[in-house]
Scaffold this active site. Structure first.
Site, PDB file in Angstrom:
ATOM      1  N   ILE A 154       0.834  -1.203   0.000  1.00 19.40           N
ATOM      2  CA  ILE A 154       0.000   0.000   0.000  1.00 19.40           C
ATOM      3  C   ILE A 154       0.870   1.256   0.000  1.00 19.40           C
ATOM      4  CG2 ILE A 154      -1.721   1.310   1.315  1.00 19.40           C
ATOM      5  CD1 ILE A 154      -2.787  -1.453   2.296  1.00 19.40           C
ATOM      6  N   THR A 205       2.214   0.800   7.865  1.00 20.25           N
ATOM      7  CA  THR A 205       2.971  -0.324   8.405  1.00 20.25           C
ATOM      8  C   THR A 205       2.033  -1.260   9.144  1.00 20.25           C
ATOM      9  OG1 THR A 205       4.852  -0.904   9.818  1.00 20.25           O
ATOM     10  CG2 THR A 205       3.495   0.927  10.547  1.00 20.25           C
ATOM     11  N   ASP A 258      -8.720   6.907   9.804  1.00 20.24           N
ATOM     12  CA  ASP A 258      -9.712   5.945   9.323  1.00 20.24           C
ATOM     13  C   ASP A 258      -9.805   4.734  10.244  1.00 20.24           C
ATOM     14  OD1 ASP A 258     -11.601   4.959   7.354  1.00 20.24           O
ATOM     15  OD2 ASP A 258     -10.063   3.542   6.700  1.00 20.24           O
ATOM     16  N   GLU A 263     -12.629  -0.452  17.818  1.00 20.71           N
ATOM     17  CA  GLU A 263     -13.650  -0.293  16.779  1.00 20.71           C
ATOM     18  C   GLU A 263     -14.782  -1.284  17.033  1.00 20.71           C
ATOM     19  OE1 GLU A 263     -11.932  -0.566  12.870  1.00 20.71           O
ATOM     20  OE2 GLU A 263     -10.462   1.009  13.249  1.00 20.71           O
ATOM     21  N   HIS A 281     -13.395   3.418   9.183  1.00 20.92           N
ATOM     22  CA  HIS A 281     -12.642   2.303   8.584  1.00 20.92           C
ATOM     23  C   HIS A 281     -13.132   2.025   7.156  1.00 20.92           C
ATOM     24  CE1 HIS A 281     -10.004  -1.318   9.893  1.00 20.92           C
ATOM     25  NE2 HIS A 281      -9.852  -1.071   8.608  1.00 20.92           N
ATOM     26  N   GLY A 283     -11.153   2.264   4.464  1.00 21.76           N
ATOM     27  CA  GLY A 283     -10.007   2.018   3.593  1.00 21.76           C
ATOM     28  C   GLY A 283     -10.268   1.042   2.468  1.00 21.76           C
ATOM     29  N   ALA A 284     -11.056  -0.006   2.744  1.00 26.61           N
ATOM     30  CA  ALA A 284     -11.316  -1.033   1.725  1.00 26.61           C
ATOM     31  C   ALA A 284     -12.710  -0.907   1.126  1.00 26.61           C
ATOM     32  CB  ALA A 284     -11.145  -2.418   2.335  1.00 26.61           C
TER      33      ALA A 284
END
Length: 528
Positions: A154, A205, A258, A263, A281, A283-284
């Site tokens: 990424i 990371t 994000d 969570e 969240h 990101g995807a």
């Protein structure tokens, strides 16, 4: 009889069709993952289970899964799967580690723009009927320094996009070689240098003991005043209370998050600040990413069930059923030798060399090499598996040499794992005896005979009288019980090695005290 797959979470119709086209009988029940009792009732009828995040695959559920051969997770995270329990039952666990990379990278770039120009706050203000043109004074992206912490799959995509935005990109990643950095168009730097120079910092990371809390109060104090920080990786990378203080003081001008330490994040220290942007969240979360991972997992599971091919498995290398009995003990040996070297490697890696001697050289060494590299990388990149390890190593420009040759010593089979860094070369060798247990036979050319154990201490020292007594005394004072004690040396009075199996974890304070003993060159707690 055709294999049967249960899909217990929402997967796209195209993925369902892939299963059917490959000859796999498919039962699509997208809401079943939320009903654990109903799932437990029927799981015993299936050879494969395709899931997203709603289905929880527990040890208790797996007790009922008497036919199950493979679990496929559409996505990268497998926190909802008990992998050790699945492994114990011989069930392959697959994920799709690279399906979300572009989407996550794009989200990080979007978040960077959002905090650079204060877009969410400006939008809320304007839609509330205000016209606060002078309140929202942003900064340009062009010519600014972007610091990327973690330049893997990424992070390298983010670097590419940032170069296109005419930013100056610097990166901190212990596994990134200078050659790979040049290829990506980034400057490889140490962490303190990145913190001091970057106008924007983005985290990419994995979460490991070394990276947990990498955005600490101490490191935030080292940043350039007015830095802007983006985290689309893992919430635990950031000390959220320290980050809030830095955002309130102005040390950090803006933050975009994000991911959070807990969570779903219904409350968080970062909430409520005017210079913070938060997303749940995402990101995807694009149509393309969700489709990609669904299609990938359907292809992988079908290939395994119909042809026996294994790809992106988290708990088993790519080997056939015929090869497994001979190969499995050496897979364990290779992974542990790699882990041994990985836990001791702290400087820039130039090359890894793996030598297979004797009977082991006749086996499928690519699977063994994958296991060794996974073991080597895992101390820093915790989510590496035997399939992704070679790809991850290649991304970071790590050269891997694989050598096979006839037996030259006393052992029928011998594996030597050698790593060359910018400071030294370290080699560790081992074999598998008749009992099937992997053993260490030499370290840096010094003979030593020891079994691997869950908790060990490795010490290099000068071979001088009194060391063992002082060393054992320190462990006794720290309430650390010694199980076995293996010693080796290159010559009387020369360099010596102690490899000690202990019960339980070793307190860091005990390692610090061992390090101060006369003649000790290195002391390290190891976990296997």
């Amino acid at each position: 009889m055709a294999p049967r797959v249960l899909i217990s979470d929402a997967l796209s119709p195209a993925a369902v069709q892939i299963f059917k086209d490959q000859g796999v009988e498919t039962d699509f029940q997208p809401n079943l993952g939320k009903d654990k009792d109903k799932l437990a009732e029927i799981i015993g009828n299936y050879d494969g289970l395709a899931i997203r995040s709603n289905t929880k695959v527990t040890a208790k559920l797996l007790e009922k899964a008497t036919r199950l051969k493979v679990i496929g997770r559409a996505g990268i995270g497998v926190d909802n799967v008990d992998i050790p329990a699945a492994t114990g039952r011989g069930i392959i666990v697959m994920n799709t580690p690279f399906g979300n990379s572009i989407t996550t990278a794009e989200h990080a770039i979007a978040m960077m723009f959002a905090i650079a120009r204060e877009i969410p706050a400006a939008d809320a203000s304007t839609q509330a009927g205000k016209w606060e043109k002078n309140r929202f004074m942003g900064v340009e992206i062009t010519a600014k320094v972007l610091g990327i912490i973690g330049c893997g799959n990424i992070g390298s995509i983010v670097a590419s996009r940032a170069n296109g935005l005419r930013m100056r990109v610097i990166a901190f990643d212990p596994f990134l070689t200078p050659e790979r950095a040049r290829e990506l168009g980034v400057e490889k730097v140490e962490l303190d240098d990145l913190l001091a120079r970057a106008d924007f910092i983005t985290l990419h990371t994995p979460l490991t003991p070394q990276t947990k809390g990498i955005m600490s109060a101490e490191n935030l104090a080292k940043t350039k005043k007015g830095v802007r920080i983006i985290n689309c990786a893992r919430g635990e990378l950031v000390d959220e209370n320290a980050m809030r203080a830095a955002l309130e003081s102005g040390q950090v001008a803006g933050g975009a998050f994000d991911v959070f330490s807990e969570e779903p994040a219904v409350k968080n220290p970062l909430f409520g600040l005017p210079n913070v942007v938060c997303t749940p969240h995402l990101g995807a979360s694009t149509t393309e990413a969700q489709e990609n991972v669904a299609l990938q997992v359907a292809e992988q599971m079908s290939d395994y069930l119909m042809r026996g091919a294994i790809s992106n498995a988290l708990n088993f290398p790519s080997i056939t059923a015929d090869e497994a009995p001979k190969l499995t003990p050496f897979v364990a040996l290779a992974e542990k030798l790699g882990s041994f070297a990985g836990q001791l490697t702290e400087s820039e890696i130039r090359k890894v060399t793996i030598i297979y001697e004797g009977a082991v050289a006749e086996l499928k060494t690519k699977a063994l090499t994958a296991a060794a590299i996974a073991g080597f990388l895992r101390p820093i990149l915790s989510d590496v598996n035997v399939v992704s390890a070679p790809v991850v190593a290649k991304e970071r420009g790590i050269v891997i040499d694989e050598i096979t040759r006839a037996a030259e010593g006393d052992y029928e089979s011998l594996i030597t794992f050698s790593v060359t860094t910018d400071k030294q070369e370290r080699a560790v060798a081992g074999t598998v005896f008749q009992d099937g247990k992997p053993r260490i036979l030499s370290i840096k050319g010094i003979k030593v005979d020891a079994e691997f154990a869950p908790s060990m201490i490795y010490v290099t020292n000068e071979d001088k009288p009194g060391f063992i007594g002082r060393f054992a005394g320190l462990l006794g004072d720290a309430k650390v019980n010694i199980a076995t004690f293996a010693l080796g040396r290159d010559a009387p009075g020369g360099s010596a090695i102690a490899l000690v199996q202990v019960d339980g974890d070793v307190p860091p304070s005990a390692i610090d005290k061992i390090q101060t003993l006369p003649g000790v060159k290195q002391a390290k707690a190891l976990r296997f």
